[in-house]
Design an enzyme around this catalytic site. Structure first.
Site, PDB file in Angstrom:
ATOM      1  CD1 TRP A 155      79.217   6.825 -36.068  1.00 46.79           C
ATOM      2  CD2 TRP A 155      79.044   8.300 -34.391  1.00 46.79           C
ATOM      3  NE1 TRP A 155      78.034   6.584 -35.412  1.00 46.79           N
ATOM      4  CE2 TRP A 155      77.906   7.475 -34.373  1.00 46.79           C
ATOM      5  CE3 TRP A 155      79.153   9.313 -33.430  1.00 46.79           C
ATOM      6  CZ2 TRP A 155      76.880   7.609 -33.433  1.00 46.79           C
ATOM      7  CZ3 TRP A 155      78.136   9.459 -32.496  1.00 46.79           C
ATOM      8  CH2 TRP A 155      77.014   8.601 -32.506  1.00 46.79           C
ATOM      9  CG  ASP A 178      72.439  -5.044 -32.536  1.00 39.65           C
ATOM     10  OD1 ASP A 178      72.433  -6.269 -32.418  1.00 39.65           O
ATOM     11  OD2 ASP A 178      73.370  -4.309 -32.156  1.00 39.65           O
ATOM     12  CG  ASP A 214      75.673  -1.859 -38.565  1.00 39.48           C
ATOM     13  OD1 ASP A 214      76.562  -1.100 -39.001  1.00 39.48           O
ATOM     14  OD2 ASP A 214      74.908  -1.536 -37.640  1.00 39.48           O
ATOM     15  CG  ASN A 218      78.328  -1.061 -35.841  1.00 37.95           C
ATOM     16  OD1 ASN A 218      78.126  -0.009 -36.431  1.00 37.95           O
ATOM     17  ND2 ASN A 218      77.362  -1.926 -35.587  1.00 37.95           N
ATOM     18  CG  ASP A 268      74.735   5.347 -36.548  1.00 40.82           C
ATOM     19  OD1 ASP A 268      73.914   4.763 -37.288  1.00 40.82           O
ATOM     20  OD2 ASP A 268      75.625   4.746 -35.919  1.00 40.82           O
TER      21      ASP A 268
HETATM   22  C1  GLA Z   1      75.071   0.842 -35.829  1.00 44.99           C
HETATM   23  C2  GLA Z   1      74.124   1.281 -36.903  1.00 44.99           C
HETATM   24  C3  GLA Z   1      72.777   1.613 -36.314  1.00 44.99           C
HETATM   25  C4  GLA Z   1      72.234   0.409 -35.576  1.00 44.99           C
HETATM   26  C5  GLA Z   1      73.231  -0.057 -34.541  1.00 44.99           C
HETATM   27  C6  GLA Z   1      72.806  -1.360 -33.918  1.00 44.99           C
HETATM   28  O1  GLA Z   1      75.397   1.894 -34.989  1.00 44.99           O
HETATM   29  O2  GLA Z   1      74.651   2.366 -37.619  1.00 44.99           O
HETATM   30  O3  GLA Z   1      71.878   2.021 -37.315  1.00 44.99           O
HETATM   31  O4  GLA Z   1      71.943  -0.620 -36.495  1.00 44.99           O
HETATM   32  O5  GLA Z   1      74.523  -0.241 -35.092  1.00 44.99           O
HETATM   33  O6  GLA Z   1      73.726  -1.817 -32.987  1.00 44.99           O
END
Ligand code: GLA
Length: 765
Positions: free
Chosen positions: A207, A376, A487, A489, A557
């Site tokens: 990551w 988000d 997204d 996660n 990110d």
């Molecule tokens: C992930 C995405 C980010 C953002 C966050 C929001 O980490 O990679 O770009 O959208 O979620 O929670």
């Protein structure tokens, strides 16, 4: 006999037992032997056809070999290069297939049963795949292999593209027998190469540090990468590898690259046997995988696309970039210019209301930004990351006028409106979970692990996919939403399918990804103009499977420009700039704490889809002016950047302590009259050498005028021949104090220093 399709042809010899696929760039030759086994004879640069390539099958007695045919001591599958190898019938290397049968046996003996040749490329049901618009853009050879005792037919499909050195390969199994079988391993590609003189090249990371280029020499035994994370292919290992001759550079040398058009669990490996044959395989990871195949049913593997070039890693990248841009990304956004966007995530995180969003959008619009993306936090009770996922309706406190009102206001500013979703996840603190606790992937009677307080929805269950589709469809119908950021996660744990029986539990990961693909497909059918940007905690699902649905993917990110130099450099090995989501963010950077100039942040982000992830209110007047200039510059050049040929010039992965730490790359237009070179400093060192950048892809007979943007250079405004710039090189020595070692003298030019950068814009004159 020859079956041809524009430039892609299949020559058929030996009474329908030998096939030579070629398009003038590459040749791929396979042949059926007397036992009906399909052998690999040659893969590489194109060769002229001949009536019989049978001389390439070398048979020799090797003393320890197991021999399937009585009386023949030279015939052993262990010593033959094959297209669909099996274990247990004299080959001891990793097989392309393993299938458990009713009596528990895994022995199979697939033999040639026929072939078909057709123009174009058939679709792969339910799976992402490369495609062609016209029949003459490709030719497809399908070869059937039959295992008589089980009645199972394996069909190997090879599509050769007419103008690219690329072949797509997949396998389907049809159970025409009377008893079910369990597929335990099915490699989409199995390619036996005659030697092992290669560097295994992989994209590896984690990551926020995705896709570093790692090269290592092939060695006897198995070298393997893969993912067992279920929902995410690629934070750790990207589903794409290259085998390059040891002397290969970015611009010279033989490379075979292979990429998996798939987003779930995968494995890619090379097995070097005692005779230096290298078996390259790529497919769904076999660990934990089984697929129960009832009589009368079929299973289609995802496809692998593979390319051969003698033009170094850049040559391989060009093949894949063109493939992705012309034959993988689809819909209107394949050919349309992608909007410059602003995203509120790093500007606000969860702390926003409509007023704040509108103020960001308004300022961004003045700077030339074309799309506002609400990240988000807009839905359900999503005030932090513990609640709300699964409840896709706007939070009325945050958005009193709903999505419709907000979208309308953004549209009234002349911008598109975009929205974040994380469709595959649920928080326990959500109405969806309270109503359907069983919709979360879990193993009954065991603890369920979470990731960022999230649980994975059971996308193997069509009811779950239907409900999420219903919610998303409702949102996309209530407001004018032109873009979504999709997204994802977290990875899958405690995988289990509560709706199916024990014999289907090995199917969970594959069924999950099929559910994800199906939701994309349904949304794109309902909203064909939607642009979906993929994302998985940054670049955790950056693969060719997703690019079929999402023409761009958030690359990482980590928005720090210096980190992004490496991340984008590595990503470009297989993926074009038009696919790489890249934004300018605020400094000090939120991931690294580093301070990098606005100039360099923009110069890096421009080699991607380009956008901003900050609050313009936090910028100075000078910075705002620069942003407006950068956006205008990018818009002028985005066609060149997204559609041109990209060349990596100086690698961040091969740093040399004697010279400054640099990174350089360039794009060249198809007609070679325009180019932009990005030249970046990582760390500045005193008394560094004089430098020349050897440019690539220019027309040696044209003259180019050079304009320098974002820094000083003695060659600004000068003209040079394309031949000079490529053969002598473009002077790129800087004028810094540290280079001349006269403190205080040259930095009056403001450049370069740690993290500085310049763009060289070349126009034919
Ligand atoms: C992930 C995405 C980010 C953002 C966050 C929001 O980490 O990679 O770009 O959208 O979620 O929670």
């Amino acid at each position: 006999m020859q079956s041809s399709n524009a430039k892609a042809k299949v020559f058929v010899h030996a009474e329908g037992k030998e096939f030579h696929l070629t398009n003038g760039q590459v040749s791929y030759i396979v042949r059926v032997n007397a036992e009906g086994k399909l052998l690999q004879l040659y893969y590489g640069a194109a060769v002229s056809d001949r009536d019989d390539f049978g001389y390439l099958v070398e048979m020799q007695r090797r003393s320890t070999a197991s021999c399937p045919v009585e009386g023949n001591l030279t015939y052993s599958l262990e010593h033959l290069r094959q297209e669909f190898p099996e274990y247990g019938t004299s080959d001891y290397r990793m097989p392309a297939i393993s299938m458990a049968q009713a009596n528990g046996s895994r022995i199979t003996d697939f033999r040639f049963a026929g072939y078909r040749i057709g123009g174009g490329k058939p679709k792969l049901d339910g799976l992402p795949a490369t495609y062609v618009d016209q029949e003459n853009e490709a030719v497809t050879l399908s070869i059937d292999l039959f295992d008589a005792p089980t009645g199972v037919t394996a069909t190997l499909k090879y599509t050769m593209f007419a103008t690219l050195p690329v072949i797509a390969r997949s396998v389907s199994l049809h159970n025409g027998g009377e008893k079910a079988v369990d597929i335990e391993r099915l490699m989409s590609l199995s390619l036996d190469l005659p030697d092992d003189d290669y560097m295994f090249t992989q994209l590896t990371g984690s990551w926020a540090r995705e896709r570093s280029i790692v090269r290592s020499r092939l060695h006897p035994g198995i070298q393997q990468i893969g993912s067992l994370r279920g929902s995410a292919s690629s934070h750790i290992h990207n589903p794409a590898i290259a085998l390059a001759r040891p002397e290969t550079t970015e611009s010279h040398g033989e490379v075979i690259g292979a990429a998996f058009v798939y987003s779930g669990n995968f494995e890619a490996h090379v097995e070097v046997d005692p005779f230096a044959v290298s078996r390259l395989q790529m497919g769904i990871a076999d660990f934990g995988f089984t697929w129960h195949l009832d009589p009368g049913s079929s299973f289609q593997s995802p496809e692998v696309v593979f390319a051969y070039t003698s033009q170094g890693y850049n040559g391989m990248s060009h093949a894949f970039h063109d493939l992705v841009r012309r034959h993988l990304v689809r819909g209107p956004w394949r050919d349309k210019e992608r909007p410059v966007l602003i995203n509120n995530w790093e500007a606000t995180y969860f702390d926003f209301d409509e007023k704040k969003l509108l103020s960001i959008a308004k300022q961004a619009q003045k700077l030339g930004v074309e799309l506002f993306v609400l990240d988000d936090g807009w839905f359900g009770e999503r005030h932090n990351d513990t609640a709300g996922l699964g409840d896709w309706t706007p939070n009325p406190e945050r958005l009193p006028e709903g999505l419709k009102g907000l979208a309308q206001r953004i549209n009234d500013m002349g911008m598109m409106f975009g929205l974040w979703f994380e469709p595959e996840m649920v928080n326990k603190d959500s109405d969806l979970y309270r109503a359907h606790p069983d919709w979360m992937l879990h193993t009954p009677g065991r603890r369920a692990s979470h990731g960022r307080n999230e649980y994975v929805l059971d996308f193997t269950n069509p009811d779950v996919v239907d409900e999420i589709y219903r919610q998303m469809h409702a949102m996309l119908s209530t407001a004018n939403i032109g873009y979504i950021k999709w997204d994802m996660n977290r990875y899958i744990t405690e995988a289990f399918d509560v709706t199916r029986g024990a014999e289907h539990q090995g199917e969970v990961f594959h069924r999950y990804i099929l559910g994800v693909y199906q939701l994309h497909e349904r949304l794109l059918n309902a909203f064909p103009n939607l642009i979906i940007e993929g994302c998985a905690s940054g670049g955790g699902r950056f693969d060719m499977g997703m690019l079929y649905y999402t023409p761009q993917i958030w690359t990482s990110d980590d928005t720090d420009a210096v980190e992004r130099m490496s991340i984008q450099y590595g990503t470009s090995m297989f993926y074009p700039l038009s696919a790489m989501g890249s934004h300018v963010s605020i400094v000090p950077n939120h991931q690294t704490g580093r301070e990098v100039s606005m100039n360099t942040r923009a110069n890096v982000a421009m080699f991607g889809t380009f956008g901003y992830e900050l609050d313009p209110a936090a910028l100075s007047e000078k910075e705002l002016k620069q942003v407006a200039d950068d956006v205008a510059f990018f818009k002028r050049h985005r066609e060149l950047i997204h559609q041109g040929d990209f060349y990596r010039l100086v690698s961040p992965f091969e740093r040399d302590s004697r010279r400054n730490d640099s990174v350089a790359w360039m794009v060249v237009s198809a007609d070679r009259t325009q180019a932009i070179v990005g030249d970046y400093r990582m760390l500045e060192h005193p008394m560094s050498p004089f430098t020349r950048l050897h440019l690539q892809g220019l027309d040696p007979s044209l003259r180019y005028r050079i304009q320098v943007r974002g820094g000083a250079s003695t060659i600004n405004g000068m003209t040079f021949g394309g031949d000079e710039l490529m053969r002598i090189g473009m002077l790129s020595t800087d004028a810094s104090a540290s280079s001349s070692a006269e403190a205080g003298s040259a930095n009056s030019l403001g450049n370069p220093h740690d993290f500085s950068s310049r763009l060289f814009i070349l126009s034919a004159c």
